[in-house]
Design an enzyme around this catalytic site. Structure first.
Site, mmCIF file in Angstrom:
data_model
loop_
_atom_site.group_PDB
_atom_site.id
_atom_site.type_symbol
_atom_site.label_atom_id
_atom_site.label_comp_id
_atom_site.label_asym_id
_atom_site.label_seq_id
_atom_site.Cartn_x
_atom_site.Cartn_y
_atom_site.Cartn_z
ATOM 1 N N GLU A 181 73.294 128.527 5.927
ATOM 2 C CA GLU A 181 73.024 129.655 6.301
ATOM 3 C C GLU A 181 74.258 130.213 7.901
ATOM 4 O OE1 GLU A 181 69.786 131.651 7.476
ATOM 5 O OE2 GLU A 181 70.444 132.627 8.839
ATOM 6 N N ASP A 182 74.688 129.515 8.148
ATOM 7 C CA ASP A 182 75.275 129.993 9.271
ATOM 8 C C ASP A 182 76.734 128.928 9.620
ATOM 9 O OD1 ASP A 182 74.025 131.167 10.626
ATOM 10 O OD2 ASP A 182 73.056 129.833 11.369
#
Ligand code: ZN
Length: 179
Positions: free
Chosen positions: A65-66
Protein backbone atom coordinates in the site's frame (compact mmCIF):
# COMPACT_ATOMS: atom_id res chain seq x y z
CA UNK A 1 10.87 -22.29 2.39
CA UNK A 2 12.91 -20.13 4.77
CA UNK A 3 13.21 -21.18 8.41
CA UNK A 4 10.87 -19.24 10.75
CA UNK A 5 13.67 -17.08 12.13
CA UNK A 6 15.00 -16.27 8.67
CA UNK A 7 11.53 -15.52 7.35
CA UNK A 8 10.85 -13.00 10.12
CA UNK A 9 14.33 -11.46 9.88
CA UNK A 10 13.96 -11.01 6.12
CA UNK A 11 10.54 -9.46 6.61
CA UNK A 12 11.77 -7.05 9.29
CA UNK A 13 14.75 -5.92 7.25
CA UNK A 14 12.72 -5.44 4.09
CA UNK A 15 10.10 -3.47 6.02
CA UNK A 16 12.79 -1.28 7.62
CA UNK A 17 14.31 -0.49 4.22
CA UNK A 18 11.04 0.14 2.41
CA UNK A 19 9.53 2.42 5.06
CA UNK A 20 12.86 4.15 5.78
CA UNK A 21 12.55 7.82 6.69
CA UNK A 22 8.75 7.76 7.02
CA UNK A 23 7.09 8.99 10.22
CA UNK A 24 3.81 7.52 11.41
CA UNK A 25 0.68 9.48 12.20
CA UNK A 26 0.04 10.35 15.84
CA UNK A 27 2.17 10.56 18.93
CA UNK A 28 5.54 12.21 18.56
CA UNK A 29 6.22 11.43 14.89
CA UNK A 30 7.60 8.00 15.69
CA UNK A 31 9.37 6.21 12.82
CA UNK A 32 6.92 4.12 10.79
CA UNK A 33 8.87 0.97 11.59
CA UNK A 34 7.68 1.28 15.22
CA UNK A 35 4.14 0.67 13.99
CA UNK A 36 5.23 -2.40 12.00
CA UNK A 37 7.22 -3.80 14.94
CA UNK A 38 4.22 -3.34 17.20
CA UNK A 39 1.82 -5.08 14.80
CA UNK A 40 4.26 -7.97 14.24
CA UNK A 41 4.78 -8.40 17.98
CA UNK A 42 1.04 -8.29 18.73
CA UNK A 43 0.58 -11.09 16.19
CA UNK A 44 3.49 -13.12 17.59
CA UNK A 45 2.10 -12.77 21.11
CA UNK A 46 -1.50 -13.47 20.10
CA UNK A 47 -0.47 -16.74 18.45
CA UNK A 48 2.30 -17.56 20.95
CA UNK A 49 4.90 -17.67 18.20
CA UNK A 50 3.17 -20.47 16.29
CA UNK A 51 2.88 -18.75 12.91
CA UNK A 52 6.03 -17.20 11.42
CA UNK A 53 4.34 -16.26 8.14
CA UNK A 54 1.68 -14.31 10.01
CA UNK A 55 4.37 -12.37 11.91
CA UNK A 56 6.30 -11.74 8.67
CA UNK A 57 3.07 -10.47 7.07
CA UNK A 58 2.64 -8.20 10.09
CA UNK A 59 6.03 -6.60 9.40
CA UNK A 60 5.10 -6.09 5.76
CA UNK A 61 1.35 -5.43 5.96
CA UNK A 62 1.66 -1.83 4.69
CA UNK A 63 4.48 -2.49 2.19
CA UNK A 64 2.37 -2.82 -0.97
CA UNK A 65 0.00 0.00 0.00
CA UNK A 66 2.65 2.54 1.01
CA UNK A 67 5.85 1.61 -0.89
CA UNK A 68 6.83 0.26 -4.30
CA UNK A 69 6.89 -3.33 -3.00
CA UNK A 70 4.96 -5.82 -5.16
CA UNK A 71 3.07 -9.01 -4.47
CA UNK A 72 5.50 -10.96 -6.72
CA UNK A 73 8.49 -9.70 -4.76
CA UNK A 74 6.95 -10.76 -1.44
CA UNK A 75 6.05 -14.17 -2.86
CA UNK A 76 9.59 -14.65 -4.09
CA UNK A 77 11.48 -13.29 -1.06
CA UNK A 78 9.17 -14.50 1.70
CA UNK A 79 6.42 -16.90 0.68
CA UNK A 80 3.21 -17.11 -1.33
CA UNK A 81 1.14 -17.00 1.86
CA UNK A 82 2.93 -13.90 3.20
CA UNK A 83 2.32 -12.19 -0.15
CA UNK A 84 -1.33 -13.12 -0.18
CA UNK A 85 -1.87 -11.94 3.41
CA UNK A 86 -0.28 -8.57 2.61
CA UNK A 87 -2.47 -8.24 -0.49
CA UNK A 88 -5.53 -8.93 1.69
CA UNK A 89 -4.47 -6.01 3.91
CA UNK A 90 -3.85 -3.61 1.01
CA UNK A 91 -6.36 -0.85 0.23
CA UNK A 92 -6.91 0.37 -3.32
CA UNK A 93 -5.16 3.73 -3.05
CA UNK A 94 -6.85 4.94 -6.26
CA UNK A 95 -10.08 5.24 -4.27
CA UNK A 96 -10.83 8.32 -2.17
CA UNK A 97 -10.30 7.92 1.60
CA UNK A 98 -14.01 7.76 2.50
CA UNK A 99 -14.54 5.01 -0.05
CA UNK A 100 -11.50 3.05 1.21
CA UNK A 101 -12.84 3.28 4.75
CA UNK A 102 -16.31 2.11 3.69
CA UNK A 103 -14.77 -0.80 1.78
CA UNK A 104 -12.72 -1.91 4.77
CA UNK A 105 -15.91 -2.22 6.85
CA UNK A 106 -17.69 -4.05 4.04
CA UNK A 107 -14.78 -6.40 3.18
CA UNK A 108 -13.64 -7.28 6.72
CA UNK A 109 -15.99 -10.26 7.29
CA UNK A 110 -14.80 -11.85 4.02
CA UNK A 111 -11.06 -11.79 4.84
CA UNK A 112 -9.13 -14.94 5.75
CA UNK A 113 -8.81 -15.69 9.50
CA UNK A 114 -5.12 -14.65 9.48
CA UNK A 115 -5.78 -11.39 7.61
CA UNK A 116 -8.47 -10.58 10.18
CA UNK A 117 -5.86 -10.88 12.95
CA UNK A 118 -3.56 -8.47 11.09
CA UNK A 119 -6.42 -5.98 10.66
CA UNK A 120 -7.18 -6.08 14.40
CA UNK A 121 -3.50 -5.72 15.40
CA UNK A 122 -3.18 -2.78 12.98
CA UNK A 123 -6.15 -1.02 14.58
CA UNK A 124 -4.84 -1.66 18.12
CA UNK A 125 -1.54 -0.04 17.16
CA UNK A 126 -3.14 2.89 15.33
CA UNK A 127 -5.53 3.73 18.17
CA UNK A 128 -2.63 3.53 20.64
CA UNK A 129 -0.60 6.01 18.60
CA UNK A 130 -3.51 8.47 18.62
CA UNK A 131 -3.87 8.36 22.40
CA UNK A 132 -1.81 11.19 23.78
CA UNK A 133 -1.89 13.14 27.00
CA UNK A 134 -3.31 16.64 26.65
CA UNK A 135 -4.75 16.21 23.16
CA UNK A 136 -5.73 19.26 21.10
CA UNK A 137 -9.34 19.47 19.88
CA UNK A 138 -8.18 18.31 16.49
CA UNK A 139 -6.32 15.31 17.95
CA UNK A 140 -9.37 14.43 20.04
CA UNK A 141 -11.67 14.57 17.00
CA UNK A 142 -9.26 12.47 14.97
CA UNK A 143 -9.09 9.86 17.76
CA UNK A 144 -12.91 9.72 18.09
CA UNK A 145 -13.28 9.43 14.34
CA UNK A 146 -10.60 6.75 13.98
CA UNK A 147 -11.77 4.65 16.96
CA UNK A 148 -15.40 4.73 15.77
CA UNK A 149 -14.42 3.55 12.31
CA UNK A 150 -11.96 0.94 13.63
CA UNK A 151 -14.74 -0.57 15.79
CA UNK A 152 -16.84 -1.11 12.68
CA UNK A 153 -13.95 -2.78 10.81
CA UNK A 154 -13.01 -4.95 13.78
CA UNK A 155 -16.65 -6.01 14.27
CA UNK A 156 -16.19 -7.98 11.04
CA UNK A 157 -12.82 -9.44 12.11
CA UNK A 158 -13.25 -10.61 15.69
CA UNK A 159 -13.73 -14.07 17.15
CA UNK A 160 -10.51 -15.72 15.93
CA UNK A 161 -8.28 -14.73 18.83
CA UNK A 162 -9.81 -13.68 22.17
CA UNK A 163 -6.54 -12.14 23.44
CA UNK A 164 -6.33 -9.81 20.43
CA UNK A 165 -10.04 -8.96 20.69
CA UNK A 166 -9.46 -7.92 24.30
CA UNK A 167 -6.42 -5.84 23.31
CA UNK A 168 -8.61 -4.01 20.84
CA UNK A 169 -11.41 -3.47 23.38
CA UNK A 170 -8.86 -2.12 25.87
CA UNK A 171 -7.48 0.30 23.27
CA UNK A 172 -10.99 1.59 22.50
CA UNK A 173 -11.72 1.97 26.23
CA UNK A 174 -8.51 3.96 26.71
CA UNK A 175 -9.47 6.15 23.75
CA UNK A 176 -13.02 6.73 25.03
CA UNK A 177 -11.63 7.70 28.44
CA UNK A 178 -9.95 10.65 26.73
CA UNK A 179 -13.01 11.77 24.76
ZN1 ZN B 1 -0.57 -0.52 9.43
Amino acid sequence: MLSPIRLISEAAELAARRHNGVARKGRGNEPYINHLAEVANLLATATDGADAELVAAGWLHDSIEDTDTTREELAQRLSERVASLVVECTDDMDLPKAERRRKQIEDAPHKSPSAKLIKIADKVSNIGARIQSDPTTEERDELADYAGWAEQVVAGCRGGNPWLDTKFDDAVKAARALL
